[in-house]
Design an enzyme around this catalytic site. Structure first.
Site, mmCIF file in Angstrom:
data_model
loop_
_atom_site.group_PDB
_atom_site.id
_atom_site.type_symbol
_atom_site.label_atom_id
_atom_site.label_comp_id
_atom_site.label_asym_id
_atom_site.label_seq_id
_atom_site.Cartn_x
_atom_site.Cartn_y
_atom_site.Cartn_z
ATOM 1 N N TYR A 260 -2.109 -0.447 11.009
ATOM 2 C CA TYR A 260 -2.229 -1.155 9.715
ATOM 3 C C TYR A 260 -1.018 -0.874 8.831
ATOM 4 O O TYR A 260 -0.345 -1.801 8.358
ATOM 5 C CB TYR A 260 -3.517 -0.728 8.992
ATOM 6 C CG TYR A 260 -3.496 -1.061 7.512
ATOM 7 C CD1 TYR A 260 -3.559 -2.381 7.077
ATOM 8 C CD2 TYR A 260 -3.372 -0.057 6.543
ATOM 9 C CE1 TYR A 260 -3.511 -2.694 5.719
ATOM 10 C CE2 TYR A 260 -3.328 -0.351 5.191
ATOM 11 C CZ TYR A 260 -3.394 -1.669 4.781
ATOM 12 O OH TYR A 260 -3.337 -1.988 3.441
ATOM 13 N N LYS B 210 1.996 -3.321 7.391
ATOM 14 C CA LYS B 210 2.310 -3.523 5.968
ATOM 15 C C LYS B 210 3.771 -3.152 5.692
ATOM 16 O O LYS B 210 4.450 -3.818 4.904
ATOM 17 C CB LYS B 210 1.384 -2.684 5.080
ATOM 18 C CG LYS B 210 -0.067 -3.110 5.076
ATOM 19 C CD LYS B 210 -0.314 -4.515 4.536
ATOM 20 C CE LYS B 210 -0.082 -4.644 3.048
ATOM 21 N NZ LYS B 210 -0.485 -5.992 2.547
ATOM 22 N N THR C 205 0.810 -1.219 0.000
ATOM 23 C CA THR C 205 0.000 0.000 0.000
ATOM 24 C C THR C 205 0.840 1.263 0.000
ATOM 25 O O THR C 205 1.977 1.260 0.516
ATOM 26 C CB THR C 205 -0.902 -0.020 1.258
ATOM 27 O OG1 THR C 205 -1.539 1.242 1.390
ATOM 28 C CG2 THR C 205 -0.108 -0.283 2.536
ATOM 29 N N ASP C 206 0.264 2.341 -0.503
ATOM 30 C CA ASP C 206 0.941 3.641 -0.435
ATOM 31 C C ASP C 206 1.006 4.169 0.998
ATOM 32 O O ASP C 206 1.779 5.088 1.286
ATOM 33 C CB ASP C 206 0.247 4.672 -1.347
ATOM 34 C CG ASP C 206 -1.236 4.885 -1.046
ATOM 35 O OD1 ASP C 206 -1.769 4.270 -0.099
ATOM 36 O OD2 ASP C 206 -1.869 5.683 -1.775
ATOM 37 N N GLU C 207 0.180 3.595 1.893
ATOM 38 C CA GLU C 207 0.134 4.118 3.274
ATOM 39 C C GLU C 207 1.467 3.942 4.000
ATOM 40 O O GLU C 207 1.701 4.606 5.016
ATOM 41 C CB GLU C 207 -0.975 3.433 4.077
ATOM 42 C CG GLU C 207 -2.333 3.638 3.465
ATOM 43 C CD GLU C 207 -3.491 3.517 4.444
ATOM 44 O OE1 GLU C 207 -3.252 3.474 5.663
ATOM 45 O OE2 GLU C 207 -4.623 3.466 3.976
HETATM 46 P P1 NAD Z 1 -9.726 -7.492 2.131
HETATM 47 O O1 NAD Z 1 -9.769 -7.156 3.574
HETATM 48 O O2 NAD Z 1 -10.942 -7.244 1.292
HETATM 49 O O3 NAD Z 1 -9.367 -9.028 1.928
HETATM 50 C C1 NAD Z 1 -8.375 -9.675 2.676
HETATM 51 C C2 NAD Z 1 -8.506 -11.171 2.442
HETATM 52 O O4 NAD Z 1 -7.478 -11.836 3.167
HETATM 53 C C3 NAD Z 1 -9.842 -11.751 2.922
HETATM 54 O O5 NAD Z 1 -10.360 -12.621 1.959
HETATM 55 C C4 NAD Z 1 -9.466 -12.505 4.188
HETATM 56 O O6 NAD Z 1 -10.304 -13.611 4.448
HETATM 57 C C5 NAD Z 1 -8.040 -12.935 3.864
HETATM 58 N N1 NAD Z 1 -7.224 -13.173 5.062
HETATM 59 C C6 NAD Z 1 -7.112 -12.377 6.153
HETATM 60 N N2 NAD Z 1 -6.288 -12.944 7.061
HETATM 61 C C7 NAD Z 1 -5.864 -14.116 6.515
HETATM 62 C C8 NAD Z 1 -4.979 -15.147 6.951
HETATM 63 N N3 NAD Z 1 -4.364 -15.083 8.155
HETATM 64 N N4 NAD Z 1 -4.760 -16.191 6.138
HETATM 65 C C9 NAD Z 1 -5.378 -16.265 4.930
HETATM 66 N N5 NAD Z 1 -6.241 -15.341 4.475
HETATM 67 C C10 NAD Z 1 -6.469 -14.271 5.259
HETATM 68 O O7 NAD Z 1 -8.473 -6.729 1.548
HETATM 69 P P2 NAD Z 1 -8.279 -6.008 0.141
HETATM 70 O O8 NAD Z 1 -8.828 -4.652 0.245
HETATM 71 O O9 NAD Z 1 -8.697 -6.923 -0.928
HETATM 72 O O10 NAD Z 1 -6.675 -5.860 0.136
HETATM 73 C C11 NAD Z 1 -5.856 -6.902 -0.372
HETATM 74 C C12 NAD Z 1 -4.418 -6.515 -0.185
HETATM 75 O O11 NAD Z 1 -4.158 -5.283 -0.850
HETATM 76 C C13 NAD Z 1 -4.027 -6.294 1.278
HETATM 77 O O12 NAD Z 1 -2.737 -6.798 1.462
HETATM 78 C C14 NAD Z 1 -4.036 -4.776 1.430
HETATM 79 O O13 NAD Z 1 -3.113 -4.381 2.423
HETATM 80 C C15 NAD Z 1 -3.595 -4.340 0.052
HETATM 81 N N6 NAD Z 1 -4.078 -3.024 -0.369
HETATM 82 C C16 NAD Z 1 -5.414 -2.750 -0.362
HETATM 83 C C17 NAD Z 1 -5.855 -1.512 -0.836
HETATM 84 C C18 NAD Z 1 -7.315 -1.150 -0.878
HETATM 85 O O14 NAD Z 1 -7.640 -0.017 -1.234
HETATM 86 N N7 NAD Z 1 -8.239 -2.047 -0.560
HETATM 87 C C19 NAD Z 1 -4.926 -0.571 -1.302
HETATM 88 C C20 NAD Z 1 -3.567 -0.878 -1.220
HETATM 89 C C21 NAD Z 1 -3.150 -2.123 -0.792
HETATM 90 O O1 DAU Z 2 -4.222 3.896 0.428
HETATM 91 C C1 DAU Z 2 -4.388 2.516 0.368
HETATM 92 C C2 DAU Z 2 -5.261 2.037 1.501
HETATM 93 O O2 DAU Z 2 -6.596 2.420 1.182
HETATM 94 C C3 DAU Z 2 -5.200 0.531 1.727
HETATM 95 O O3 DAU Z 2 -3.900 0.175 2.111
HETATM 96 C C4 DAU Z 2 -6.210 0.078 2.781
HETATM 97 O O4 DAU Z 2 -6.215 -1.338 2.879
HETATM 98 C C5 DAU Z 2 -7.576 0.553 2.364
HETATM 99 O O5 DAU Z 2 -8.524 0.226 3.354
HETATM 100 C C6 DAU Z 2 -7.566 2.058 2.128
HETATM 101 O O6 DAU Z 2 -7.325 2.769 3.369
HETATM 102 P P1 DAU Z 2 -8.075 4.116 3.733
HETATM 103 O O7 DAU Z 2 -8.040 4.311 5.190
HETATM 104 O O8 DAU Z 2 -7.593 5.236 2.879
HETATM 105 O O9 DAU Z 2 -9.554 3.697 3.210
HETATM 106 P P2 DAU Z 2 -10.992 3.943 3.843
HETATM 107 O O10 DAU Z 2 -11.989 3.579 2.792
HETATM 108 O O11 DAU Z 2 -11.138 3.340 5.192
HETATM 109 O O12 DAU Z 2 -11.024 5.523 4.019
HETATM 110 C C7 DAU Z 2 -10.832 6.389 2.899
HETATM 111 C C8 DAU Z 2 -10.857 7.808 3.426
HETATM 112 O O13 DAU Z 2 -12.209 8.110 3.859
HETATM 113 C C9 DAU Z 2 -9.986 8.033 4.635
HETATM 114 O O14 DAU Z 2 -9.443 9.338 4.577
HETATM 115 C C10 DAU Z 2 -10.940 7.932 5.824
HETATM 116 C C11 DAU Z 2 -12.248 8.432 5.256
HETATM 117 N N1 DAU Z 2 -13.477 7.825 5.793
HETATM 118 C C12 DAU Z 2 -13.561 6.485 5.839
HETATM 119 C C13 DAU Z 2 -14.699 5.861 6.332
HETATM 120 C C14 DAU Z 2 -14.796 4.360 6.407
HETATM 121 C C15 DAU Z 2 -14.532 8.648 6.183
HETATM 122 O O15 DAU Z 2 -14.466 9.872 6.101
HETATM 123 N N2 DAU Z 2 -15.661 8.016 6.665
HETATM 124 C C16 DAU Z 2 -15.787 6.678 6.772
HETATM 125 O O16 DAU Z 2 -16.847 6.191 7.246
#
Ligand code: NAD
Ligand code: DAU
Length: 384
Positions: free
Chosen positions: A173, A177, A147-149
């Site tokens: 989180y 990562k 992630t960019d975070e």
């Molecule tokens: P998600 O939470 O939707 O899915 C995570 C999956 O991992 C689920 O299916 C869960 O059952 C599985 N999991 C959790 N713990 C586990 C374990 N111990 N063993 C096996 N499986 C397990 O997540 P996502 O949003 O699809 O993100 C996927 C990846 O991408 C993550 O590594 C996250 O950090 C990264 N990422 C997500 C975003 C985003 O915007 N969603 C952005 C940047 C990076």
């Molecule tokens: O940047 C990549 C990341 O993006 C991933 O690594 C994470 O797995 C993914 O969950 C996401 O993180 P964020 O914290 O940016 O996503 P989220 O959707 O939780 O929140 C997006 C923005 O919106 C953040 O600034 C918080 C805000 N927010 C979020 C929720 C859930 C609100 O204002 N209200 C809300 O109810």
């Protein structure tokens, strides 16, 4: 050096991005098998993969990435040459209320995967000079999705994150990562594992669990519930459609150089409040134009002549809230040929349509655990 992935082991493949990737790969990728390995936590949803039932190239194995022996046995059983690691605890707010699972899965779990991969691809191959095992030393790939975070927070005029931006994670989180990224790097440098890492921005699109901003907002508009905006809502994220992210991972697998990191962005920088207002306007317009939708979602303001913008509710800010993320994906463009293929406007439009046409998918998720999470996260944020 190009690499041709054959049999994939996709961890976290029942989650949001993982399931999109599995569909993408089976529709566009090579000819080998895809083994999905997923613990099916609250975020994992086997329904995301239901359309693949009966596909001879798809196998589902339920399990935990911390279980190194199980992973090692499955790598051997399915003759895996490529791991794509999506498995993680992924929600920042949950990491604030309970960080332990994040360290367990994201750090300890990634280490277990790396150890299993090294054992199968490197140690076993080195013991046997000829044959399949030796071949594995040369041709394998461990791709880690990050992630960019990990880079922390940007000011309004700061340059976007590059691959050489120093790590400065601000939430449990992103710290977990960052830890996993460092382990992946170390397994390349120390043991010669062929690793690649992609650090991407905020994904959105189909199969997104409704605890994250975009799907939560869509579902709450349709149900006529408050739309919680943290703080002033002027935090900036770079929104990346999940289909573009999946294409980027495919490119990193085949064209990426072992040991390298690639940032993946979506050209979609905007404020949270703009995202929420845009979704309100898109859904209002859909409902105004369609009597059937007004009947289905009769609690949504536009069903009775109102506007979803009235549901917007500013709540207390997230502790340690990163103000801005932005991605420089120039390296991925140059070295992988990556470009995002759609605008944020197009992506939001099609995502709204997906949620309008997949009501049973998201309604099935809104049970007791979901309500408990909403109470635990949002009750303390209510402003008095
Ligand atoms: P998600 O939470 O939707 O899915 C995570 C999956 O991992 C689920 O299916 C869960 O059952 C599985 N999991 C959790 N713990 C586990 C374990 N111990 N063993 C096996 N499986 C397990 O997540 P996502 O949003 O699809 O993100 C996927 C990846 O991408 C993550 O590594 C996250 O950090 C990264 N990422 C997500 C975003 C985003 O915007 N969603 C952005 C940047 C990076
Ligand atoms: O940047 C990549 C990341 O993006 C991933 O690594 C994470 O797995 C993914 O969950 C996401 O993180 P964020 O914290 O940016 O996503 P989220 O959707 O939780 O929140 C997006 C923005 O919106 C953040 O600034 C918080 C805000 N927010 C979020 C929720 C859930 C609100 O204002 N209200 C809300 O109810």
């Amino acid at each position: 050096m190009s690499f041709e992935p054959h049999n994939l082991f996709v961890t976290g493949g029942a989650g949001f991005i993982g399931s999109n990737f599995v569909h993408h790969w089976l529709a566009n990728g090579g000819t080998g098998r895809v083994v999905v390995f997923d613990a099916l936590t609250y975020a994992g949803n086997i329904d995301n993969l239901a359309a693949l039932e009966g596909n001879p190239r798809y196998v589902f194995e339920r399990g935990d990435i911390c279980d190194e022996a199980r992973v090692r046995a499955l790598l051997e059983r399915y003759d895996i040459d490529t791991i794509v690691n999506f498995a993680a605890e992924s929600h920042v707010d949950r990491s604030i209320l309970g960080p332990d699972d994040f360290i367990r899965t994201n750090v300890v779990g990634t280490l277990a995967l790396l150890k299993a991969a090294k054992s199968f691809w490197i140690d076993a191959g080195n013991k046997q000079a000829l044959g399949d095992a030796a071949q594995r030393v040369a041709a394998h790939r461990f791709h880690h999705v990050s992630t960019d975070e990990v880079y922390g927070s940007l000011g309004p005029d700061d340059a976007p994150f590059r691959e050489d931006t120093p790590y400065a994670p601000n939430s449990p989180y992103s710290a977990s990562k960052a830890g996993s990224d460092h382990l992946v790097r170390a397994y390349h440098e120390t043991f010669g594992l062929h690793t690649t890492i992609t650090n991407c921005s905020n994904n959105y699109g189909p199969y997104h669990f409704p605890e994250k901003l975009i799907p939560l907002t869509i579902v709450n508009i349709l149900l006529g519930k408050p739309l919680p905006v943290y703080g002033d809502g002027l935090q900036v994220r770079d929104w990346l459609h999940v289909a573009d992210h999946c294409a980027a991972i495919g490119l990193a697998l085949s064209r990426g150089t072992a040991g390298q990191v690639y940032n993946i962005g979506g050209n979609g920088e905007t404020t949270n409040i703009n995202i929420v207002q845009s979704l309100c306007d898109l859904i209002d317009a859909r409902l105004r134009a369609d009597a059937k939708l007004r009947e289905m979602f009769n609690a949504s303001p536009a069903a009775s002549g109102g506007t979803a913008r009235d549901l917007i509710t500013h709540v207390r800010d997230r502790p340690g809230h990163d103000r801005r993320y932005a991605i420089d994906y120039g390296k991925a463009a140059r070295e992988l040929g990556y470009q995002p293929s759609r605008s944020l406007e197009e992506g939001l439009d099609s995502t709204v349509d997906w949620y309008l046409t997949h009501t049973p998918w998201w309604q099935a998720l809104l049970g007791r655990d979901y309500d408990a999470w909403v109470r635990a996260n949002y009750e303390p944020k209510k402003r008095s």
